[in-house]
Write an enzyme that holds these catalytic residues in place. Sequence first.
Site, PDB file in Angstrom:
ATOM      1  N   TYR A  15     -52.123 -28.317   0.443  1.00 25.93           N
ATOM      2  CA  TYR A  15     -52.370 -27.894  -0.934  1.00 25.93           C
ATOM      3  C   TYR A  15     -51.955 -26.446  -1.179  1.00 25.93           C
ATOM      4  CZ  TYR A  15     -54.612 -32.277  -1.945  1.00 25.93           C
ATOM      5  OH  TYR A  15     -54.833 -33.611  -2.153  1.00 25.93           O
ATOM      6  N   TYR A 142     -63.805 -38.195  -3.081  1.00 30.88           N
ATOM      7  CA  TYR A 142     -62.548 -37.900  -2.385  1.00 30.88           C
ATOM      8  C   TYR A 142     -62.338 -38.948  -1.296  1.00 30.88           C
ATOM      9  CZ  TYR A 142     -58.870 -35.834   0.351  1.00 30.88           C
ATOM     10  OH  TYR A 142     -57.679 -35.651   1.013  1.00 30.88           O
ATOM     11  N   ASP A 243     -67.122 -45.012   2.594  1.00 28.80           N
ATOM     12  CA  ASP A 243     -66.200 -44.073   3.230  1.00 28.80           C
ATOM     13  C   ASP A 243     -67.039 -43.026   3.954  1.00 28.80           C
ATOM     14  OD1 ASP A 243     -64.459 -42.089   3.942  1.00 28.80           O
ATOM     15  OD2 ASP A 243     -63.393 -42.017   2.024  1.00 28.80           O
ATOM     16  N   LYS A 272     -62.237 -38.193  10.910  1.00 30.10           N
ATOM     17  CA  LYS A 272     -62.672 -36.815  11.137  1.00 30.10           C
ATOM     18  C   LYS A 272     -63.386 -36.586  12.481  1.00 30.10           C
ATOM     19  CE  LYS A 272     -61.986 -34.805   6.743  1.00 30.10           C
ATOM     20  NZ  LYS A 272     -62.006 -35.463   5.439  1.00 30.10           N
TER      21      LYS A 272
END
Length: 428
Positions: A15, A142, A243, A272
């Site tokens: 980003y 997200y 999620d 993660k």
Amino acid sequence: MQTIERDRKSVWHPYSAPESSPLFEVVQTEGVHLTLASGKKLVDGMSSWWAAIHGYRNAHIEEAVTKQLQAMPHIMFGGLTHEPAVALCERLIDWSPGNLSRVFLSDSGSVAVEVAIKTALQYWMARGEPLRQKLLTLLGGYHGDTFATMAVCDPVNGMHDFFRGNLQEHFFAERPTCRYDERFEEQHISHFSTLLGEHQRSIAAVILEPIVQGAGGMWFYSPQFLARIRELCSEIGVPLILDEIATGFGRTGRLFGANHADVEPDIMCLGKALTGGTLSLAATLVSEEICETIGSGQPGILAHGPTFMGNPLACAAAGASLDLMESTPWRERVIAIEDQLRRELEPCRELPGVSDVRTLGAIGVVELDDPVDMGIIQPAFVEEGVWIRPFGKLVYLMPPFIISPAELSRLTAAIHSVLSRHHCGRSH
Ligand SMILES: *Cc1c(COP(=O)(O)O)cnc(C)c1O
């Protein structure tokens, strides 16, 4: 030429503009410390984005990876299998809530969510309802950066306007306003429940992050909200995808976010912290019923297969990380971190420009009125000897679970000191 100058000419960062600033060269990690090329040592407040829960270069993980490296670092997963992958999938099934009975291994969280979405679509195709192609999710979520996952990210943060025409259009219910420890009222869920009722014939699945909305705003919401969603989905037979890529493996104080509400997902995504932050690996777990339905329908296969699927090195790292979840007092550590974060971040509430302070598990958040100026605040944190990477209006900590009270105090003190000096707003 120095690494940073060379980087500016040839490397993209997440980003970021092509030549982004500021940038620091890191040369080593150990425990809760990062060492920069300048020799400066920083206390890590980020766990490399939720991942390095046991700190860096944990000896047990390192040993498992080294052993695997010498035996078989990688092999294709089509037609072949290996012990590290099988053992890992068995353990994930064992540890996960409910009836999840089969695991699809992939290489990143976004892909794990893609696979979850594909699984839900294939489930309905197999059941002869191919028109169920919409997802219902929450604002402020997200789920990744690929196109299918971006389409269920918050429309603003996920830059839907920018990519309009290339993104599927899904249904978005209001972000859960009921905080983690607030009293849940049925009205909190009314928008979600209305959307689910109105569009149920076109909805393939509900997808959301349990308890903690991560990169979409670091927001903690009521377990009862999640429990009600589970009930509503079960009532009308729509699969629930949780999620858990950010919440999984203890970050919130429970093994999984779902555990706060005692709910069982139909599909669950992990990533993660799965390998303790050592290698990239993700997993999609699916219920027996969905597996059987897909297997007995058309085309009878799950249509996905990444090249590096089930990478043995990553599976070995994950196995070792799960060992550590079993052998270390991570629960006690996370509770202690939570207490200390709550106490030590509280004074930030009084600072000008601060709109909220909240803590859950090993996550501490200071929310500001305006986005920070990264050009100022990032070097200021490094100057203080800490690695803290705010985004937008959010200055937050999610340190490795092994952090000591003294090191954690350095992180919280740095936030207070930097925010008091820089007043946080762009104008300063
Ligand atoms: C980070 C994240 C993802 C995406 O994972 P990547 O490994 O970055 O692709 C998906 N969902 C949630 C909740 C995440 O926090």
